[in-house]
Design a protein around this motif. Structure first.
Motif, mmCIF file in Angstrom:
data_model
loop_
_atom_site.group_PDB
_atom_site.id
_atom_site.type_symbol
_atom_site.label_atom_id
_atom_site.label_comp_id
_atom_site.label_asym_id
_atom_site.label_seq_id
_atom_site.Cartn_x
_atom_site.Cartn_y
_atom_site.Cartn_z
ATOM 1 N N ILE A 1 0.875 -1.168 0.000
ATOM 2 C CA ILE A 1 0.000 0.000 0.000
ATOM 3 C C ILE A 1 0.913 1.218 0.000
ATOM 4 O O ILE A 1 1.836 1.299 0.815
ATOM 5 N N ALA A 2 0.691 2.147 -0.897
ATOM 6 C CA ALA A 2 1.457 3.392 -0.954
ATOM 7 C C ALA A 2 0.473 4.548 -0.852
ATOM 8 O O ALA A 2 -0.482 4.626 -1.625
ATOM 9 N N CYS A 3 0.721 5.432 0.105
ATOM 10 C CA CYS A 3 -0.175 6.566 0.335
ATOM 11 C C CYS A 3 0.610 7.861 0.219
ATOM 12 O O CYS A 3 1.593 8.060 0.945
ATOM 13 N N PRO A 4 0.214 8.754 -0.676
ATOM 14 C CA PRO A 4 0.947 10.013 -0.805
ATOM 15 C C PRO A 4 0.762 10.892 0.427
ATOM 16 O O PRO A 4 -0.291 10.885 1.059
ATOM 17 N N VAL A 5 1.819 11.607 0.777
ATOM 18 C CA VAL A 5 1.764 12.591 1.858
ATOM 19 C C VAL A 5 1.656 13.947 1.160
ATOM 20 O O VAL A 5 2.594 14.381 0.489
ATOM 21 N N LEU A 6 0.492 14.574 1.291
ATOM 22 C CA LEU A 6 0.202 15.815 0.574
ATOM 23 C C LEU A 6 0.057 16.981 1.538
ATOM 24 O O LEU A 6 -0.563 16.852 2.593
ATOM 25 N N LEU A 7 0.630 18.118 1.165
ATOM 26 C CA LEU A 7 0.478 19.348 1.936
ATOM 27 C C LEU A 7 0.050 20.433 0.969
ATOM 28 O O LEU A 7 0.785 20.771 0.039
ATOM 29 N N ASN A 8 -1.155 20.943 1.161
ATOM 30 C CA ASN A 8 -1.721 21.949 0.262
ATOM 31 C C ASN A 8 -1.673 21.486 -1.195
ATOM 32 O O ASN A 8 -1.352 22.254 -2.099
ATOM 33 N N GLY A 9 -1.968 20.201 -1.401
ATOM 34 C CA GLY A 9 -2.011 19.645 -2.747
ATOM 35 C C GLY A 9 -0.659 19.256 -3.319
ATOM 36 O O GLY A 9 -0.577 18.684 -4.393
ATOM 37 N N LYS A 10 0.426 19.576 -2.614
ATOM 38 C CA LYS A 10 1.774 19.265 -3.081
ATOM 39 C C LYS A 10 2.271 17.990 -2.392
ATOM 40 O O LYS A 10 2.181 17.856 -1.175
ATOM 41 N N ALA A 11 2.801 17.057 -3.173
ATOM 42 C CA ALA A 11 3.306 15.806 -2.615
ATOM 43 C C ALA A 11 4.672 16.042 -1.978
ATOM 44 O O ALA A 11 5.592 16.511 -2.635
ATOM 45 N N VAL A 12 4.779 15.719 -0.691
ATOM 46 C CA VAL A 12 6.052 15.850 0.015
ATOM 47 C C VAL A 12 6.672 14.484 0.305
ATOM 48 O O VAL A 12 7.821 14.396 0.697
ATOM 49 N N GLY A 13 5.900 13.426 0.110
ATOM 50 C CA GLY A 13 6.418 12.093 0.358
ATOM 51 C C GLY A 13 5.369 11.019 0.186
ATOM 52 O O GLY A 13 4.266 11.281 -0.317
ATOM 53 N N VAL A 14 5.725 9.816 0.627
ATOM 54 C CA VAL A 14 4.843 8.655 0.517
ATOM 55 C C VAL A 14 5.044 7.765 1.741
ATOM 56 O O VAL A 14 6.181 7.557 2.169
ATOM 57 N N ILE A 15 3.947 7.263 2.290
ATOM 58 C CA ILE A 15 4.008 6.244 3.333
ATOM 59 C C ILE A 15 3.709 4.902 2.663
ATOM 60 O O ILE A 15 2.721 4.776 1.944
ATOM 61 N N ASN A 16 4.593 3.931 2.887
ATOM 62 C CA ASN A 16 4.443 2.596 2.303
ATOM 63 C C ASN A 16 4.280 1.559 3.402
ATOM 64 O O ASN A 16 4.981 1.601 4.410
ATOM 65 N N ILE A 17 3.375 0.624 3.197
ATOM 66 C CA ILE A 17 3.227 -0.527 4.083
ATOM 67 C C ILE A 17 3.245 -1.758 3.194
ATOM 68 O O ILE A 17 2.519 -1.822 2.199
ATOM 69 N N HIS A 18 4.112 -2.719 3.533
ATOM 70 C CA HIS A 18 4.195 -3.900 2.683
ATOM 71 C C HIS A 18 4.359 -5.176 3.479
ATOM 72 O O HIS A 18 4.749 -5.156 4.636
ATOM 73 N N ALA A 19 4.023 -6.272 2.810
ATOM 74 C CA ALA A 19 4.109 -7.601 3.399
ATOM 75 C C ALA A 19 4.868 -8.507 2.433
ATOM 76 O O ALA A 19 4.829 -8.292 1.224
#
Length: 124
Positions: free
Chosen positions: A71-89
């Protein structure tokens, strides 16, 4: 399960800033802008899920960590992507519940201002 926080650099590249359960050799990997499922999450501005990344053509095979479900979830601040949180198995997982996706999106929303504040503090 394992996970990571990738932060976006000035050129759009993604670098692992924090992680749990990744192979030691993977901690210094850099992913190009748009590369892999994390890059797709940023591009789509949405959570991306793959039950089996070995069958998903968009997965990057750079690392040594055994990853199957992601699962990859973008980290957005005011619509701008600053990173991604990933969870994997390391093996195929059933599709997570909607609550799991909502919780990940909430963690992402909470993380974004903290990341920005940390970057500003580091620049001073």
């Amino acid at each position: 399960p394992a996970g990571s926080l990738q932060l976006r650099g000035p050129g759009g590249e993604l670098k692992i800033a924090a992680s749990v359960g990744l192979h030691e050799d993977d901690l210094n990997l850099v992913f190009d802008d748009g590369e892999g499922l994390a890059g797709r999450a940023i591009k789509e501005r949405a959570v991306v899920y793959s039950e089996d990344v070995t069958k998903d053509g968009g997965f990057s095979t750079k690392g040594k960590t055994q990853i199957c479900s992601l699962i990859a979830c973008p980290v957005l601040l005011n619509g701008k992507a600053v990173g991604v949180i990933n969870i994997h198995a390391p093996d195929v997982q059933e599709r997570p519940s909607p609550t799991t996706f909502e919780a990940l999106a909430l963690m992402s929303a909470i993380s974004a201002p903290a990341i920005e504040l940390s970057r500003k503090s580091s620049a001073e």
